[in-house]
Design an enzyme around this catalytic site. Structure first.
Site, PDB file in Angstrom:
ATOM      1  N   GLY A  40     -13.165 -34.122 -39.280  1.00 16.53           N
ATOM      2  CA  GLY A  40     -13.490 -32.590 -38.201  1.00 16.53           C
ATOM      3  C   GLY A  40     -13.779 -32.214 -38.041  1.00 16.53           C
ATOM      4  O   GLY A  40     -14.319 -30.904 -37.570  1.00 16.53           O
ATOM      5  N   THR A  41     -15.237 -33.508 -36.964  1.00 17.19           N
ATOM      6  CA  THR A  41     -16.546 -33.191 -37.058  1.00 17.19           C
ATOM      7  C   THR A  41     -16.924 -34.357 -36.292  1.00 17.19           C
ATOM      8  O   THR A  41     -16.641 -35.653 -35.936  1.00 17.19           O
ATOM      9  CB  THR A  41     -17.652 -32.034 -37.754  1.00 17.19           C
TER      10      THR A  41
END
Lengths: 269, 264
Positions: A40-41
């Site tokens: 998620g990044t």
């Protein structure tokens, strides 16, 4: 009880204050969980002419659900260091908070600044303490730590460190990436640095910012857990510089200009 | 025996005399407001006397260096744990002085079989987002005195009164750092000089004369020049405009030189 070492974790223990990072392992049923990829990044740091330029997207996800589109992933720890977080936000924010308080506590109690080596070891210890959560697949954090060394004899005191899940730290000479989107841009950075018109170390702030914003856009193209520029809500990635003058946030206005001039212009027809 | 009330009072009074005697030669500390925050100034001889406690709280003290160190660590530890467990915004100087330091000092002062803290402390807090701001001094018996605009600690009560009187002549909240530093140094000389005179001549009649006498600026600067031959100016600010969360910083030698260059 007086704490003569200036160790903040010892101080917390002496006051019966438990932090999230040393929670015990919860027994899991079935086969043990494999070490999961950070999710998620996309965060990245490049060493440019004046120091370190560090960028991060704003999206926080849980599985395929977008939880939040204004997450701040570049966390200022002190006047010359930034932690770029990738992984479980609960653990990452706790890690950053403990780190910030640890550095401050050392300075205040021992009347001297903690050395860079001491700062790196502190972060290693926090990542290692978080290993049980990482092994359970729910709380892993693999950050990038960027710092400006004021005592160095080099002209550029910017330093970038990246970590593995067990807390080992490695210094990167030119750049580091972390997060699920990082796989798409790591090779590009290598290519740019080696065969591009300008090596990263010779770029000025404008050139480095363009490079970082373009790469975040590229990561967002392929990684659903990374966001690029969000025109509906007017949300830009965050970009910070760390130089001998300290840490600066690039303003949304500046990012808007650079985006319009250099990121949205493409060869696509 | 000491369990008789009279003996106990006598013992406490003896202890008071003893501690005041020990503190008499202490170099004063002056705290005042300026246009970008709060300033603490003293002149020391090697031993650091002004410390950062937390983001918006600083501490200075006169007394025995081991006692200063113990109470400084107590203040730093308490503030660090509270600031971490809750929020920095929940940490106030009032709680630190009235709930932690004051009772500790008082307890040790009155426990006459143990050793008392030989100390006077001056703590300062910068208010942000409408929070309380100002100075709190702690006496060696644990009594607390708060002042929003200025505060001093010195070797004797007389020296403190004289410094307070000198300081109250001006509202320093609009002063630049340089002007505030100059005013604080002059105030320091007022307190220091009185302490020196007292040590030389401690009779009651002369005490009244001393407190009434005033020094002109030239004389203040002259004394300062003399003191700086052996001593060194130490100053720190809690600076409202500072970008970092931590508002404390020690003054640089350039800032100090800018304030005293005309007097040297």
């Amino acid at each position: 009880m007086t704490n003569y070492k200036g160790d903040f974790l010892d101080l917390l223990k002496a006051h019966d204050c438990q932090i999230q990072l040393d929670l015990p392992v919860t027994p899991t049923s079935g086969a043990s969980s494999p070490l999961q990829e950070t999710e998620g990044t996309t965060v990245l740091a490049v060493r440019y002419k004046d120091g370190i330029l560090i960028g991060g997207d704003r999206r926080a996800t849980a599985g395929n659900v977008v939880m939040y589109d204004r997450a701040e992933k570049l966390l200022q720890i002190d006047e010359y260091s930034v932690l770029a977080i990738a992984g479980s936000p609960a653990m990452a924010y706790e890690m950053a908070r403990v780190l910030e308080h640890s550095f401050q506590y050392f300075r205040r109690s021992q009347l001297q600044e903690l050395s860079i080596e001491g700062k790196l070891r502190m972060l290693s210890r926090l990542i290692r303490d978080n290993l049980p959560m990482t092994l359970q697949g729910i709380g892993g954090v693999i950050p990038i730590f960027a710092i400006y060394d004021l005592l160095t004899e080099d002209e550029n005191g910017g330093k970038i460190f990246f970590y593995d899940a067990l807390g080992a730290h490695f210094e990167s000479a030119d750049f580091a990436t972390s997060g699920s989107g990082s796989v798409w841009i790591r090779g590009v950075l290598f290519y740019q640095n080696r065969w591009g018109d300008t090596p990263l170390a010779d770029m000025d702030e404008q050139e480095a910012t363009v490079t970082v914003l373009r790469l975040l856009d590229a990561a967002a193209e392929y990684d659903s857990a990374t966001s690029g520029y969000n025109p509906k809500s007017n949300i830009y990635p965050t970009v910070k510089t760390i130089t001998k003058d300290g840490i600066q946030d690039l303003s949304a206005e500046r990012l808007r200009e650079i985006y319009a001039e250099s990121v949205e212009t493409t060869h696509a027809r | 025996m000491l369990d008789e009330p009279y003996r106990w009072l006598e013992a406490v009074n003896n202890r008071r005399d003893y501690i005041e005697d020990q503190l008499r030669g202490g170099s004063p500390v002056v705290g005042l407001k300026y246009d970008d925050g709060l300033l603490l100034v003293t002149i020391g001889r090697g031993q650091r006397k002004i410390f950062e406690v937390h983001d918006r709280i600083a501490l200075s003290a006169i007394g025995h260096s081991a006692d200063i160190e113990r109470l400084r660590m107590m203040a730093t530890d308490t503030a660090s744990v509270q600031g971490f467990q809750s929020s920095v915004d929940d940490l106030t100087l009032h709680r630190l002085t009235n709930f932690v330091l004051g009772p500790t000092i008082k307890q040790s002062f009155e426990a006459i079989f143990g050793s008392a803290y030989i100390i006077k402390m001056l703590l300062v807090e910068l208010g942000v987002r409408g929070a309380a701001e100002g100075f709190i001094s702690l006496n060696y018996d644990g009594t607390v005195q708060a002042n929003q605009h200025r505060e001093v600690i010195g070797g004797t009560h007389e020296a403190e009164t004289a410094m307070q009187n000198y300081l109250s002549a001006a509202d320093t909240s609009e002063f630049s750092l340089t002007s505030a530093l100059q005013f604080a140094l002059e105030t320091w000389v007022v307190g220091w000089e009185l302490g020196v005179q007292q040590a030389e001549d401690d009779s009651e009649e002369n005490a009244n004369e001393r407190s009434e006498s005033t020094m002109d600026k030239e004389r203040l600067h002259e004394v300062l020049r003399d003191e700086l031959k052996a001593g060194e100016i130490e100053g720190a600010v809690l600076e409202a405009s500072r970008r970092s969360n931590s508002k404390f910083r020690l003054l640089t030698s350039d800032e100090i030189n800018a304030a005293i260059s005309d007097w040297l």
